[in-house]
Design an enzyme around this catalytic site. Sequence first.
Site, PDB file in Angstrom:
ATOM      1  N   GLY A  46       7.808   2.815 -14.175  1.00 53.47           N
ATOM      2  CA  GLY A  46       7.085   1.542 -14.076  1.00 53.47           C
ATOM      3  C   GLY A  46       6.408   1.197 -15.389  1.00 53.47           C
ATOM      4  O   GLY A  46       5.240   0.797 -15.426  1.00 53.47           O
ATOM      5  N   ASN A  48       7.080  -1.236 -17.452  1.00 52.76           N
ATOM      6  CA  ASN A  48       7.229  -2.615 -17.928  1.00 52.76           C
ATOM      7  C   ASN A  48       5.987  -3.484 -17.799  1.00 52.76           C
ATOM      8  O   ASN A  48       5.925  -4.571 -18.354  1.00 52.76           O
ATOM      9  CB  ASN A  48       8.402  -3.298 -17.216  1.00 52.76           C
ATOM     10  CG  ASN A  48       8.233  -3.312 -15.717  1.00 52.76           C
ATOM     11  OD1 ASN A  48       8.447  -2.291 -15.061  1.00 52.76           O
ATOM     12  ND2 ASN A  48       7.807  -4.432 -15.167  1.00 52.76           N
ATOM     13  N   GLY A  52       1.351   1.256 -16.773  1.00 49.49           N
ATOM     14  CA  GLY A  52       2.502   1.933 -17.366  1.00 49.49           C
ATOM     15  C   GLY A  52       2.836   1.386 -18.747  1.00 49.49           C
ATOM     16  O   GLY A  52       3.142   2.142 -19.681  1.00 49.49           O
ATOM     17  N   TYR A 200      -0.357   2.288   2.138  1.00 55.35           N
ATOM     18  CA  TYR A 200      -0.679   2.515   0.722  1.00 55.35           C
ATOM     19  C   TYR A 200      -1.542   3.760   0.579  1.00 55.35           C
ATOM     20  O   TYR A 200      -1.250   4.642  -0.225  1.00 55.35           O
ATOM     21  CB  TYR A 200      -1.396   1.307   0.114  1.00 55.35           C
ATOM     22  CG  TYR A 200      -1.716   1.514  -1.358  1.00 55.35           C
ATOM     23  CD1 TYR A 200      -0.720   1.463  -2.323  1.00 55.35           C
ATOM     24  CD2 TYR A 200      -3.027   1.791  -1.786  1.00 55.35           C
ATOM     25  CE1 TYR A 200      -1.000   1.684  -3.677  1.00 55.35           C
ATOM     26  CE2 TYR A 200      -3.316   2.011  -3.130  1.00 55.35           C
ATOM     27  CZ  TYR A 200      -2.298   1.946  -4.074  1.00 55.35           C
ATOM     28  OH  TYR A 200      -2.581   2.165  -5.401  1.00 55.35           O
TER      29      TYR A 200
HETATM   30  N1  LIG Z   1      -4.428  -1.393 -10.499  1.00 60.05           N
HETATM   31  C1  LIG Z   1      -5.280  -0.620  -9.856  1.00 60.05           C
HETATM   32  O1  LIG Z   1      -6.430  -0.997  -9.600  1.00 60.05           O
HETATM   33  C2  LIG Z   1      -4.859   0.768  -9.434  1.00 60.05           C
HETATM   34  C3  LIG Z   1      -5.816   1.572  -8.798  1.00 60.05           C
HETATM   35  C4  LIG Z   1      -5.454   2.848  -8.386  1.00 60.05           C
HETATM   36  C5  LIG Z   1      -4.166   3.293  -8.604  1.00 60.05           C
HETATM   37  N2  LIG Z   1      -3.239   2.497  -9.221  1.00 60.05           N
HETATM   38  C6  LIG Z   1      -1.880   3.021  -9.425  1.00 60.05           C
HETATM   39  O2  LIG Z   1      -1.470   2.801 -10.760  1.00 60.05           O
HETATM   40  C7  LIG Z   1      -0.047   2.741 -10.821  1.00 60.05           C
HETATM   41  C8  LIG Z   1       0.387   1.575 -11.701  1.00 60.05           C
HETATM   42  O3  LIG Z   1      -0.003   0.380 -11.076  1.00 60.05           O
HETATM   43  P1  LIG Z   1      -0.412  -0.957 -11.853  1.00 60.05           P
HETATM   44  O4  LIG Z   1      -1.778  -1.298 -11.441  1.00 60.05           O
HETATM   45  O5  LIG Z   1      -0.068  -0.856 -13.272  1.00 60.05           O
HETATM   46  O6  LIG Z   1       0.547  -2.016 -11.095  1.00 60.05           O
HETATM   47  P2  LIG Z   1       1.738  -2.950 -11.600  1.00 60.05           P
HETATM   48  O7  LIG Z   1       1.329  -3.689 -12.825  1.00 60.05           O
HETATM   49  O8  LIG Z   1       2.185  -3.700 -10.410  1.00 60.05           O
HETATM   50  O9  LIG Z   1       2.868  -1.891 -12.028  1.00 60.05           O
HETATM   51  C9  LIG Z   1       3.629  -1.221 -11.067  1.00 60.05           C
HETATM   52  C10 LIG Z   1       4.908  -0.756 -11.721  1.00 60.05           C
HETATM   53  O10 LIG Z   1       5.690  -0.044 -10.747  1.00 60.05           O
HETATM   54  C11 LIG Z   1       7.004  -0.552 -10.784  1.00 60.05           C
HETATM   55  N3  LIG Z   1       7.743  -0.384  -9.533  1.00 60.05           N
HETATM   56  C12 LIG Z   1       7.464  -0.891  -8.324  1.00 60.05           C
HETATM   57  N4  LIG Z   1       8.434  -0.580  -7.460  1.00 60.05           N
HETATM   58  C13 LIG Z   1       9.358   0.157  -8.147  1.00 60.05           C
HETATM   59  C14 LIG Z   1      10.600   0.753  -7.816  1.00 60.05           C
HETATM   60  N5  LIG Z   1      11.140   0.632  -6.598  1.00 60.05           N
HETATM   61  N6  LIG Z   1      11.276   1.421  -8.781  1.00 60.05           N
HETATM   62  C15 LIG Z   1      10.777   1.515 -10.025  1.00 60.05           C
HETATM   63  N7  LIG Z   1       9.616   0.962 -10.393  1.00 60.05           N
HETATM   64  C16 LIG Z   1       8.916   0.286  -9.467  1.00 60.05           C
HETATM   65  C17 LIG Z   1       6.817  -2.022 -11.110  1.00 60.05           C
HETATM   66  O11 LIG Z   1       8.036  -2.612 -11.529  1.00 60.05           O
HETATM   67  P3  LIG Z   1       8.278  -4.223 -11.348  1.00 60.05           P
HETATM   68  O12 LIG Z   1       7.491  -4.881 -12.419  1.00 60.05           O
HETATM   69  O13 LIG Z   1       9.753  -4.374 -11.541  1.00 60.05           O
HETATM   70  O14 LIG Z   1       7.811  -4.586  -9.982  1.00 60.05           O
HETATM   71  C18 LIG Z   1       5.777  -1.916 -12.214  1.00 60.05           C
HETATM   72  O15 LIG Z   1       6.396  -1.570 -13.417  1.00 60.05           O
HETATM   73  C19 LIG Z   1       0.433   2.675  -9.372  1.00 60.05           C
HETATM   74  O16 LIG Z   1       0.915   3.936  -8.981  1.00 60.05           O
HETATM   75  C20 LIG Z   1      -0.828   2.339  -8.590  1.00 60.05           C
HETATM   76  O17 LIG Z   1      -0.788   2.839  -7.274  1.00 60.05           O
HETATM   77  C21 LIG Z   1      -3.571   1.244  -9.649  1.00 60.05           C
END
Ligand SMILES: NC(=O)c1ccc[n+]([C@@H]2O[C@H](COP(=O)([O-])OP(=O)(O)OC[C@H]3O[C@@H](n4cnc5c(N)ncnc54)[C@H](OP(=O)(O)O)[C@@H]3O)[C@@H](O)[C@H]2O)c1
Length: 321
Positions: A46, A48, A52, A200
Amino acid sequence: MADWIFVIAISAGVLVGTMVLRRLLSRHVVYKGHILLTGKTVIVTGANCGIGKATTLDFARRNARIIMACRDLAKAEKAVKDIRKVTQDGQLIVKHLDLASLQSVRTFCEEINREEKQLDILINNAGVFQCPFSKTVDGFEMQMGVNHFGHFLLTNLLLDLLQKSTSSRIVVVSSALHKRGNINFDDINSDKEYSRSKAYADSKLANIFFAQELSQRLKSSSVNVYCVHPGMVWTNLGRHVISPVVRWLVSPLASLLIKSSHEGAQTIIYCSIDPELNNETGLYYGNCKTESWTPTAQNVIAAKKLWDLSESLTGLNKKTL
Ligand SMILES: NC(=O)c1ccc[n+]([C@@H]2O[C@H](COP(=O)([O-])OP(=O)(O)OC[C@H]3O[C@@H](n4cnc5c(N)ncnc54)[C@H](OP(=O)(O)O)[C@@H]3O)[C@@H](O)[C@H]2O)c1
Ligand SMILES: *[C@@H]1O[C@H](CO)[C@@H](O)[C@H](O)[C@H]1NC(C)=O
């Protein structure tokens, strides 16, 4: 005249108030280490967008070779362009990985194992948050399937390569919301009942159980496991619960009050590279320091049970670790 003084006083008050609030609500710790990653290979799932992408940018600056494992190659190429606007350092390699398909995970790992001589850091970052009920290719509930099962198989299929390095690290990105989880082993795919928020929380608790059990199994190896909660981060993770208009409207306030992707990436970076953590494994981290496991996380029996279930459901037919 008095009106102007009033306006200025209110503005100053609001400004100071928000700054104080910002400080109070979260500690935006930034990792200060200057370690370079020249000669190191990293996989970020992830990569992109969001956390990430911020992690990938940081690693590029440290001159790493980063394999960006993404399900949408066009989005990944766009991210490469964005990162290249900031730094020319490091090597960025885009590879297709859809964690909602075990076949895709296998194909990805076969390619990596064939092409790469070493893997130093694996970052299990990709995640999906509170999507409507749906299933992965293999019939897993989407959140549990992507966040846990896909990463479970991915990590296991890359273990031999990770063990080849003299020391390597696996960083599992979980969430503080794991404490609301309570995995129902009789309905792991939410066929009987689905709650977006529960699925989740359960998937993020699964990340924690996985990290703990994996670290136990790798105790005598050169691979360390680190489990991270990034804090509240303003990314597009909420895409299934916030409409783009609402997102746009609250964006200014949100970015003031919660972490940016750059800030959200800091603990992941810290766990990936800080030399002080060379001898640590199986611990939980937030804001660039160790935190104690929550009571919910301390369930060794459930962790073992999940491992066995995951092994059979993902068809992982490998020698036991
Ligand atoms: N943001 C927060 O407040 C927060 C808090 C606690 C934990 N987290 C954790 O942090 C991590 C990153 O999240 P983020 O906040 O950066 O969210 P995000 O911007 O939505 O990034 C999520 C990433 O996961 C990818 N992804 C989703 N489904 C996938 C699949 N089937 N195969 C491969 N890649 C996939 C997405 O790709 P696409 O762009 O193609 O959808 C995107 O690159 C997650 O594990 C999340 O649970 C985030
Ligand atoms: C890790 O353990 C080794 C061997 O016991 C020791 O030499 C080294 O100083 C330790 N490193 C850290 C950062 O604690």
